[in-house]
Enzyme design. Structure first.
Site, short mmCIF file in Angstrom:
data_model
loop_
_atom_site.label_atom_id
_atom_site.label_comp_id
_atom_site.label_asym_id
_atom_site.label_seq_id
_atom_site.Cartn_x
_atom_site.Cartn_y
_atom_site.Cartn_z
N SER A 67 0.84 -1.21 0.00
CA SER A 67 0.00 0.00 0.00
C SER A 67 0.87 1.25 0.00
O SER A 67 2.09 1.19 0.14
CB SER A 67 -0.92 0.02 1.23
N SER A 69 0.83 3.74 2.22
CA SER A 69 0.80 4.43 3.52
C SER A 69 2.16 4.97 3.93
O SER A 69 2.24 5.85 4.79
CB SER A 69 0.27 3.50 4.60
N LYS A 124 5.17 0.68 9.61
CA LYS A 124 4.95 2.09 9.91
C LYS A 124 6.21 2.65 10.56
O LYS A 124 7.15 1.93 10.88
CB LYS A 124 3.76 2.28 10.87
N SER A 231 -2.89 6.99 5.50
CA SER A 231 -2.37 5.87 6.28
C SER A 231 -3.34 5.48 7.39
O SER A 231 -3.86 6.34 8.11
CB SER A 231 -1.02 6.25 6.90
#
Length: 267
Positions: A67, A69, A124, A231
């Site tokens: 993704s 994010s 993250k 995100s």
């Protein structure tokens, strides 16, 4: 698919056949007998599976970024390597830490098991460690009431869902010893309040239209994506427990769409 569990199952099976042959079967074969295929093949694959299992479990593990994010640090399609021992040696599959190493630091990019579904791996950036008060209001991140320095770093364009171009602002964010780029879309709300879930230790957080403030409980970490307005991260689903940590992302080793990204160190 739980690949570590599959790999462990194959290791136990092939290792079991190898051990059975070493202790029992080889002594029963007479000279000139051919090994049966169900012994030959597992024995041949056992050393390879053992090496792969040890590398993935204790040294490095590959992941693919699914993704956007973490744009602009990581792009969709990046293949990355994750250091499995930086944050401690853990038992495979169970993910139980058996040897203490380094503690996760603010600014590091971490892979972890998603708290809502541990079968899924997330990536993250750590912005809060145990005891920190993390606030994000009006697009400004603060740690323990100290605003994190931001510097404009030009505009950024990327394709979202393979269909449309998104134009947004890029900033350089400075946190402790780390410096990295983030994206902020001023046209987006400060936070999507409707998306905030009821997560463990939610009482440590306050939310309003300007953003949020959270105090990180012991044994947990707070994460944000570098694509701040694109995100799903700790502000929506909560803290990352220490036992969910997989490792520290450190290198992009492949990207089919952009070969220039190969060898890029993740900051």
């Amino acid at each position: 698919m739980n690949f570590p569990l599959v790999l462990l199952t194959l290791l136990v099976f092939t290792g079991g056949v190898w051990l059975l042959d070493y202790l029992v079967l080889r002594h029963k074969r007479v000279s000139g007998d051919i090994e049966p295929w169900w012994v030959e093949y597992p024995k041949s694959f056992f050393p390879i599976i053992l090496i792969v299992f040890c590398l993935r479990s204790f040294l490095v593990e590959p992941f693919k970024i699914p993704s956007g994010s973490m744009i602009p640090t990581l792009l969709v399609g990046d293949f990355i390597l994750v250091n499995k021992y930086t944050y401690g040696i853990r038992l495979p599959v169970a993910n139980l830490k058996i040897i203490e190493m380094n503690e996760p630091k603010r600014g590091e990019v971490m892979v972890f098991r998603f708290p809502e579904d541990p079968s899924i791996d997330y990536i993250k950036r750590i912005v809060g460690v145990p005891g920190d008060t993390v606030a994000y209001r009006n697009k400004q991140l603060s740690i323990n009431n100290v605003p994190i320095r931001l510097e404009p770093n030009g505009d950024y364009k990327y394709i979202e869902d393979g269909l449309v171009y998104v134009y947004t602002q890029r900033f350089k964010e400075y946190m402790d010893e780390s410096a990295y780029d983030i994206l902020i879309n001023e046209d987006m709300p400060n936070i999507q309040l409707i998306a905030v879930r009821d997560f463990p230790n939610r009482e440590n957080c306050t939310f309003d239209q300007t953003g949020f403030s959270c105090t990180v409980p012991p044994g947990n970490y707070f994460t944000l994506g570098d694509n701040r307005d694109g995100s799903s991260d700790s502000r929506y689903w909560g803290f990352v427990p220490e036992e969910n940590i997989v490792g520290k992302a450190f290198l992009i080793w492949w990207n089919f769409s952009d070969l220039s990204r190969i060898g890029t160190v993740i900051k």
